[in-house]
Design a protein around this motif. Structure first.
Motif, PDB file in Angstrom:
ATOM      1  N   GLY A  35       0.816  -1.204   0.000  1.00  0.00           N
ATOM      2  CA  GLY A  35       0.000   0.000   0.000  1.00  0.00           C
ATOM      3  C   GLY A  35       0.848   1.250   0.000  1.00  0.00           C
ATOM      4  N   PHE A  36       0.201   2.384   0.282  1.00  0.00           N
ATOM      5  CA  PHE A  36       0.879   3.675   0.314  1.00  0.00           C
ATOM      6  C   PHE A  36       0.551   4.356   1.633  1.00  0.00           C
ATOM      7  N   LEU A  37       1.594   4.812   2.340  1.00  0.00           N
ATOM      8  CA  LEU A  37       1.454   5.346   3.685  1.00  0.00           C
ATOM      9  C   LEU A  37       1.890   6.799   3.746  1.00  0.00           C
ATOM     10  N   LYS A  38       1.037   7.631   4.392  1.00  0.00           N
ATOM     11  CA  LYS A  38       1.414   9.003   4.712  1.00  0.00           C
ATOM     12  C   LYS A  38       1.638   9.093   6.204  1.00  0.00           C
ATOM     13  N   MET A  39       2.739   9.749   6.594  1.00  0.00           N
ATOM     14  CA  MET A  39       3.122   9.813   8.002  1.00  0.00           C
ATOM     15  C   MET A  39       3.077  11.244   8.524  1.00  0.00           C
ATOM     16  N   GLU A  40       2.757  11.383   9.822  1.00  0.00           N
ATOM     17  CA  GLU A  40       2.843  12.675  10.488  1.00  0.00           C
ATOM     18  C   GLU A  40       4.283  12.964  10.921  1.00  0.00           C
ATOM     19  N   SER A  41       5.085  11.907  11.040  1.00  0.00           N
ATOM     20  CA  SER A  41       6.491  12.055  11.416  1.00  0.00           C
ATOM     21  C   SER A  41       7.360  11.474  10.310  1.00  0.00           C
ATOM     22  N   ASP A  42       8.635  11.226  10.603  1.00  0.00           N
ATOM     23  CA  ASP A  42       9.555  10.704   9.592  1.00  0.00           C
ATOM     24  C   ASP A  42       9.091   9.333   9.099  1.00  0.00           C
ATOM     25  N   ILE A  43       9.182   9.131   7.806  1.00  0.00           N
ATOM     26  CA  ILE A  43       8.762   7.850   7.242  1.00  0.00           C
ATOM     27  C   ILE A  43       9.827   6.785   7.527  1.00  0.00           C
TER      28      ILE A  43
END
Length: 244
Positions: A35-43
């Protein structure tokens, strides 16, 4: 020798909450393989564990490996599915793919309402309380369009939909002859209750007219609060909105 290519697993375009060791994120699409992940912190740059919150009550732990990243987020591959929940994860993805075939790709339910003289006051604009009435109209249109056998269920009164609370924030005026585009999504889906989030926009100008919600619960014919039935839960989950 003929080279064969591996068929890519179908991906589901849906935002899902994700918990990681170094913070929280949003998975914007998912398949059985990645999948594809968006992070609030460092990936993550190393293999990581991700807890996918597929509903208010269900979470699946995935062992993942970074594949690529850009300024928007991280593409990852699923290495393993924990806690013997592989069947649950597979069913979730398959159900989402099937729902796309039934409801289409737009996860916002939209209807149009034409403002009539009946709904305006002496000043010519829509009276504020009529937006609550509009919410009820949109709710009924949503259920009629998405819940199989709704008419039968309501006719024999085996299930009743009760409004727990409702709210609408007035933003700008609407007048006789205006066409309102009403957008409905769902949130806070619990065992017996759900919130329907409703936005009113002027079709011609695109301006926000108002926004609010209705919180509803399911009640049996004897007046007892019951769990949301599966035929209601499927569309509610499909139009469930996760905000980053």
């Amino acid at each position: 020798m003929t080279e064969t290519t591996k068929e890519r697993a179908p991906r589901v375009q849906k935002k899902i909450k994700a918990l990681l060791n170094n913070g929280t994120g949003i998975v914007e699409n998912i398949s059985a393989s990645g999948g594809f992940l968006k992070m609030e912190s460092d990936i993550p740059t190393e293999p990581f564990q991700l807890e996918l919150k597929i509903s208010e009550f269900k979470a699946i732990k995935l062992e993942c490996e970074p594949q690529w990243h850009n300024s928007s987020g991280l593409g990852f591959r699923v290495l393993d599915i924990g806690d013997a929940k592989e069947d649950l994860f597979t069913r979730y993805v398959e159900n989402q793919i099937q729902a796309l075939k039934v409801y289409g790709t737009d996860r916002v339910f939209k209807v149009e309402i034409v403002v009539t003289l009946k709904n305006t006051n002496v000043f010519g604009n829509v009276y504020f309380s009529n937006f609550i009435e509009y919410q009820g109209v949109v709710r009924e249109k949503f259920l009629m369009a998405t819940v199989p056998d709704l008419h039968k269920l309501m006719a024999n009164r085996s299930i009743r939909l009760v409004t727990v609370d409702t709210y609408n924030r007035f933003v700008s005026n609407a007048y006789f002859g205006d066409i309102l585009v009403v957008e409905l999504t769902t949130s806070e889906i619990k065992a017996a209750t759900c919130r329907l989030d409703i936005i009113f926009k002027n079709k011609k100008t695109g301006a926000l007219v108002g926004e609010g919600y209705q919180r509803v619960c399911m009640v049996s014919e004897k007046g007892k609060v019951i769990r949301i039935p599966e035929n209601f839960l499927t569309p509610l989950n499909f139009y469930h909105e996760i905000k980053a």
